[in-house]
Motif scaffolding. Structure first.
Motif, PDB file in Angstrom:
ATOM      1  N   GLY A 160       0.769  -1.234   0.000  1.00  0.00           N
ATOM      2  CA  GLY A 160       0.000   0.000   0.000  1.00  0.00           C
ATOM      3  C   GLY A 160       0.800   1.284   0.000  1.00  0.00           C
ATOM      4  N   CYS A 161       2.108   1.190  -0.018  1.00  0.00           N
ATOM      5  CA  CYS A 161       2.950   2.394  -0.027  1.00  0.00           C
ATOM      6  C   CYS A 161       2.794   3.158  -1.341  1.00  0.00           C
ATOM      7  CB  CYS A 161       4.410   2.020   0.183  1.00  0.00           C
ATOM      8  SG  CYS A 161       5.575   3.386  -0.061  1.00  0.00           S
ATOM      9  N   ARG A 162       2.509   4.444  -1.231  1.00  0.00           N
ATOM     10  CA  ARG A 162       2.472   5.347  -2.381  1.00  0.00           C
ATOM     11  C   ARG A 162       3.213   6.619  -1.990  1.00  0.00           C
ATOM     12  NH1 ARG A 162      -2.279   7.370  -3.371  1.00  0.00           N
ATOM     13  NH2 ARG A 162      -3.357   6.579  -1.506  1.00  0.00           N
ATOM     14  N   ALA A 163       4.235   6.968  -2.771  1.00  0.00           N
ATOM     15  CA  ALA A 163       5.052   8.114  -2.389  1.00  0.00           C
ATOM     16  C   ALA A 163       5.857   8.644  -3.573  1.00  0.00           C
ATOM     17  CB  ALA A 163       6.005   7.726  -1.253  1.00  0.00           C
ATOM     18  N   ILE A 164       6.376   9.845  -3.384  1.00  0.00           N
ATOM     19  CA  ILE A 164       7.377  10.399  -4.290  1.00  0.00           C
ATOM     20  C   ILE A 164       8.725  10.148  -3.634  1.00  0.00           C
ATOM     21  CG2 ILE A 164       8.295  12.487  -5.361  1.00  0.00           C
ATOM     22  CD1 ILE A 164       5.408  13.576  -5.351  1.00  0.00           C
ATOM     23  N   PHE A 165       9.611   9.513  -4.375  1.00  0.00           N
ATOM     24  CA  PHE A 165      10.907   9.108  -3.833  1.00  0.00           C
ATOM     25  C   PHE A 165      12.047   9.924  -4.441  1.00  0.00           C
ATOM     26  CE2 PHE A 165       8.130   5.432  -3.437  1.00  0.00           C
ATOM     27  CZ  PHE A 165       8.384   4.999  -2.151  1.00  0.00           C
ATOM     28  N   SER A 166      13.047  10.161  -3.626  1.00  0.00           N
ATOM     29  CA  SER A 166      14.297  10.738  -4.093  1.00  0.00           C
ATOM     30  C   SER A 166      15.274   9.588  -4.300  1.00  0.00           C
ATOM     31  CB  SER A 166      14.849  11.721  -3.056  1.00  0.00           C
ATOM     32  OG  SER A 166      16.061  12.281  -3.489  1.00  0.00           O
ATOM     33  N   VAL A 167      15.787   9.466  -5.523  1.00  0.00           N
ATOM     34  CA  VAL A 167      16.585   8.294  -5.897  1.00  0.00           C
ATOM     35  C   VAL A 167      17.968   8.724  -6.386  1.00  0.00           C
ATOM     36  CG1 VAL A 167      16.713   6.273  -7.405  1.00  0.00           C
ATOM     37  CG2 VAL A 167      14.490   7.057  -6.546  1.00  0.00           C
ATOM     38  N   CYS A 168      19.006   8.131  -5.819  1.00  0.00           N
ATOM     39  CA  CYS A 168      20.374   8.333  -6.290  1.00  0.00           C
ATOM     40  C   CYS A 168      20.787   7.121  -7.120  1.00  0.00           C
ATOM     41  CB  CYS A 168      21.341   8.492  -5.118  1.00  0.00           C
ATOM     42  SG  CYS A 168      21.185  10.062  -4.246  1.00  0.00           S
ATOM     43  N   PHE A 169      21.551   7.365  -8.192  1.00  0.00           N
ATOM     44  CA  PHE A 169      21.930   6.257  -9.065  1.00  0.00           C
ATOM     45  C   PHE A 169      23.218   6.556  -9.809  1.00  0.00           C
ATOM     46  CE2 PHE A 169      19.431   9.180 -11.574  1.00  0.00           C
ATOM     47  CZ  PHE A 169      19.980   9.157 -12.840  1.00  0.00           C
ATOM     48  N   ARG A 170      23.781   5.522 -10.375  1.00  0.00           N
ATOM     49  CA  ARG A 170      24.934   5.638 -11.267  1.00  0.00           C
ATOM     50  C   ARG A 170      24.473   5.420 -12.697  1.00  0.00           C
ATOM     51  NH1 ARG A 170      30.830   3.778  -9.297  1.00  0.00           N
ATOM     52  NH2 ARG A 170      31.016   5.316  -7.623  1.00  0.00           N
ATOM     53  N   LYS A 171      24.881   6.307 -13.557  1.00  0.00           N
ATOM     54  CA  LYS A 171      24.440   6.222 -14.947  1.00  0.00           C
ATOM     55  C   LYS A 171      25.048   5.017 -15.658  1.00  0.00           C
ATOM     56  CE  LYS A 171      22.879  10.735 -16.499  1.00  0.00           C
ATOM     57  NZ  LYS A 171      23.055  11.794 -17.522  1.00  0.00           N
ATOM     58  N   GLY A 172      24.295   4.515 -16.615  1.00  0.00           N
ATOM     59  CA  GLY A 172      24.750   3.385 -17.405  1.00  0.00           C
ATOM     60  C   GLY A 172      23.581   2.791 -18.160  1.00  0.00           C
ATOM     61  N   THR A 173      23.698   1.546 -18.497  1.00  0.00           N
ATOM     62  CA  THR A 173      22.628   0.837 -19.193  1.00  0.00           C
ATOM     63  C   THR A 173      22.337  -0.461 -18.455  1.00  0.00           C
ATOM     64  OG1 THR A 173      24.228  -0.307 -20.626  1.00  0.00           O
ATOM     65  CG2 THR A 173      23.282   1.765 -21.443  1.00  0.00           C
ATOM     66  N   SER A 174      21.223  -1.079 -18.799  1.00  0.00           N
ATOM     67  CA  SER A 174      20.930  -2.399 -18.246  1.00  0.00           C
ATOM     68  C   SER A 174      20.457  -3.320 -19.359  1.00  0.00           C
ATOM     69  CB  SER A 174      19.870  -2.319 -17.143  1.00  0.00           C
ATOM     70  OG  SER A 174      18.619  -1.911 -17.652  1.00  0.00           O
ATOM     71  N   VAL A 175      20.856  -4.578 -19.256  1.00  0.00           N
ATOM     72  CA  VAL A 175      20.477  -5.587 -20.237  1.00  0.00           C
ATOM     73  C   VAL A 175      19.959  -6.801 -19.483  1.00  0.00           C
ATOM     74  CG1 VAL A 175      22.176  -4.811 -21.932  1.00  0.00           C
ATOM     75  CG2 VAL A 175      22.799  -6.592 -20.286  1.00  0.00           C
ATOM     76  N   THR A 176      19.267  -7.675 -20.177  1.00  0.00           N
ATOM     77  CA  THR A 176      18.810  -8.920 -19.568  1.00  0.00           C
ATOM     78  C   THR A 176      19.594 -10.102 -20.138  1.00  0.00           C
ATOM     79  OG1 THR A 176      17.023  -9.132 -21.199  1.00  0.00           O
ATOM     80  CG2 THR A 176      16.486  -8.068 -19.103  1.00  0.00           C
ATOM     81  N   VAL A 177      19.907 -11.037 -19.263  1.00  0.00           N
ATOM     82  CA  VAL A 177      20.628 -12.253 -19.647  1.00  0.00           C
ATOM     83  C   VAL A 177      19.900 -13.442 -19.035  1.00  0.00           C
ATOM     84  CG1 VAL A 177      22.779 -13.550 -19.491  1.00  0.00           C
ATOM     85  CG2 VAL A 177      22.852 -11.058 -19.757  1.00  0.00           C
ATOM     86  N   GLU A 178      19.504 -14.399 -19.868  1.00  0.00           N
ATOM     87  CA  GLU A 178      18.874 -15.616 -19.357  1.00  0.00           C
ATOM     88  C   GLU A 178      19.931 -16.679 -19.141  1.00  0.00           C
ATOM     89  OE1 GLU A 178      15.318 -18.832 -20.430  1.00  0.00           O
ATOM     90  OE2 GLU A 178      15.461 -16.933 -21.517  1.00  0.00           O
ATOM     91  N   CYS A 179      19.911 -17.302 -17.970  1.00  0.00           N
ATOM     92  CA  CYS A 179      20.902 -18.331 -17.652  1.00  0.00           C
ATOM     93  C   CYS A 179      20.219 -19.433 -16.848  1.00  0.00           C
ATOM     94  CB  CYS A 179      22.055 -17.712 -16.852  1.00  0.00           C
ATOM     95  SG  CYS A 179      23.617 -18.614 -16.992  1.00  0.00           S
ATOM     96  N   SER A 180      20.470 -20.690 -17.218  1.00  0.00           N
ATOM     97  CA  SER A 180      19.738 -21.803 -16.616  1.00  0.00           C
ATOM     98  C   SER A 180      20.657 -22.943 -16.194  1.00  0.00           C
ATOM     99  CB  SER A 180      18.699 -22.350 -17.606  1.00  0.00           C
ATOM    100  OG  SER A 180      17.748 -21.359 -17.946  1.00  0.00           O
ATOM    101  N   SER A 181      20.511 -23.359 -14.940  1.00  0.00           N
ATOM    102  CA  SER A 181      21.198 -24.537 -14.418  1.00  0.00           C
ATOM    103  C   SER A 181      20.240 -25.713 -14.548  1.00  0.00           C
ATOM    104  CB  SER A 181      21.597 -24.319 -12.950  1.00  0.00           C
ATOM    105  OG  SER A 181      21.944 -25.537 -12.338  1.00  0.00           O
ATOM    106  N   ARG A 182      20.337 -26.433 -15.636  1.00  0.00           N
ATOM    107  CA  ARG A 182      19.445 -27.564 -15.882  1.00  0.00           C
ATOM    108  C   ARG A 182      20.005 -28.825 -15.238  1.00  0.00           C
ATOM    109  NH1 ARG A 182      15.531 -25.793 -19.056  1.00  0.00           N
ATOM    110  NH2 ARG A 182      15.924 -24.018 -20.423  1.00  0.00           N
ATOM    111  N   ASP A 183      19.120 -29.605 -14.641  1.00  0.00           N
ATOM    112  CA  ASP A 183      19.515 -30.811 -13.912  1.00  0.00           C
ATOM    113  C   ASP A 183      20.536 -30.488 -12.822  1.00  0.00           C
ATOM    114  OD1 ASP A 183      17.881 -32.450 -15.515  1.00  0.00           O
ATOM    115  OD2 ASP A 183      19.454 -32.557 -17.044  1.00  0.00           O
ATOM    116  N   TYR A 184      20.437 -29.264 -12.285  1.00  0.00           N
ATOM    117  CA  TYR A 184      21.285 -28.801 -11.182  1.00  0.00           C
ATOM    118  C   TYR A 184      22.767 -28.709 -11.555  1.00  0.00           C
ATOM    119  CZ  TYR A 184      17.270 -29.086  -8.089  1.00  0.00           C
ATOM    120  OH  TYR A 184      16.052 -28.878  -7.503  1.00  0.00           O
TER     121      TYR A 184
END
Length: 241
Positions: A160-184
């Motif tokens: 239920g939290c609703r707010a305006i947040f002050s956010v600090c960050f480091r500039k850059g990019t983000s990508v997604t990588v799929e990785c799977s441990s099959r059969d452990y």
């Protein structure tokens, strides 16, 4: 927030050591702390000179009981905790003042409508370094770690939290990588960094029943992610170009 571990089993030479004692590449303040959940009871401790803890990782487990992040250990603000029988020496990465890593700052609104979980990826960010309530809108409280927080470049609200947040960050990019441990079995997946430096790796979408826990079932360097113990997930990787 989900942190990055620093050591891998000796048989895996590729991921033997990750910089900054395995916490974060920009970790300038770190401490080694022993915490014990005796008789499976909750135990907490304040890191005296810390403003915000950035990450907490198991250096050496002492207990027979497992130490799983968010289940039997974790952190909130400048406090670390253990529960459920976890006893270990932890590596703590933290900031001494709130603006220590505030290279870039923005304000944004996040809403947990209907008390449901909601998240947002911060554009142009490799990693979020702090997130604070600037103006609370909801009657429901906004408590860091309980009803709002961040992981990598993703911010979230809940309960239920609703707010305006002050956010600090480091500039850059983000990508997604799929990785799977099959059969452990272990699996190593390449990160498309294009010469950049990896600042954060967090599971964005789990695809396995087995948990994906940092330092236990997934690890990373600046070039690869390694998964094991049945962890299968799509990871959000924050990269500083």
């Amino acid at each position: 927030m989900y942190p990055i571990m620093f050591l891998v089993k000796a048989s895996v030479t590729l991921l033997a050591v990750i910089n900054c004692s395995g916490v974060h590449a920009y970790c300038e303040n770190n401490a080694s702390v022993k915490l014990s959940s005796y008789k499976y009871k909750y135990k907490s401790q304040v890191i005296d000179d810390a403003s915000d803890i950035i990450s907490m990782t198991v250096d050496h487990r002492i207990s027979k009981a497992t130490c799983d992040y968010t289940d039997s250990y974790g952190f909130r603000g400048n406090k670390v905790w253990v529960d459920n029988g976890c006893r270990a020496v932890f590596k703590i990465c933290y900031t001494k003042d709130a603006g220590a890593y505030c290279q870039h700052k923005t304000s944004l609104r996040l809403s947990s409508n209907g008390y449901q979980y909601a998240s947002q990826i911060l554009d142009d960010a490799a990693i979020v370094t702090s997130m604070r309530v600037r103006h609370q809108i909801s009657k429901a409280t906004c408590d860091y770690g309980d009803s709002y927080g961040f992981r990598g470049s993703t911010m979230w609200v809940n309960n239920g939290c609703r707010a305006i947040f002050s956010v600090c960050f480091r500039k850059g990019t983000s990508v997604t990588v799929e990785c799977s441990s099959r059969d452990y079995k272990p699996k190593v997946c390449k990160i498309p960094t294009n010469g950049g430096r990896v600042l954060s790796v967090v599971p964005e979408k789990h695809k396995s029943r087995s948990p994906c826990l940092p330092g236990d079932s997934y690890f990373h360097t600046d070039k690869v992610i390694r998964v094991t113990n049945g962890c299968r997930a799509v990871f959000r990787v924050g990269i500083k170009n």
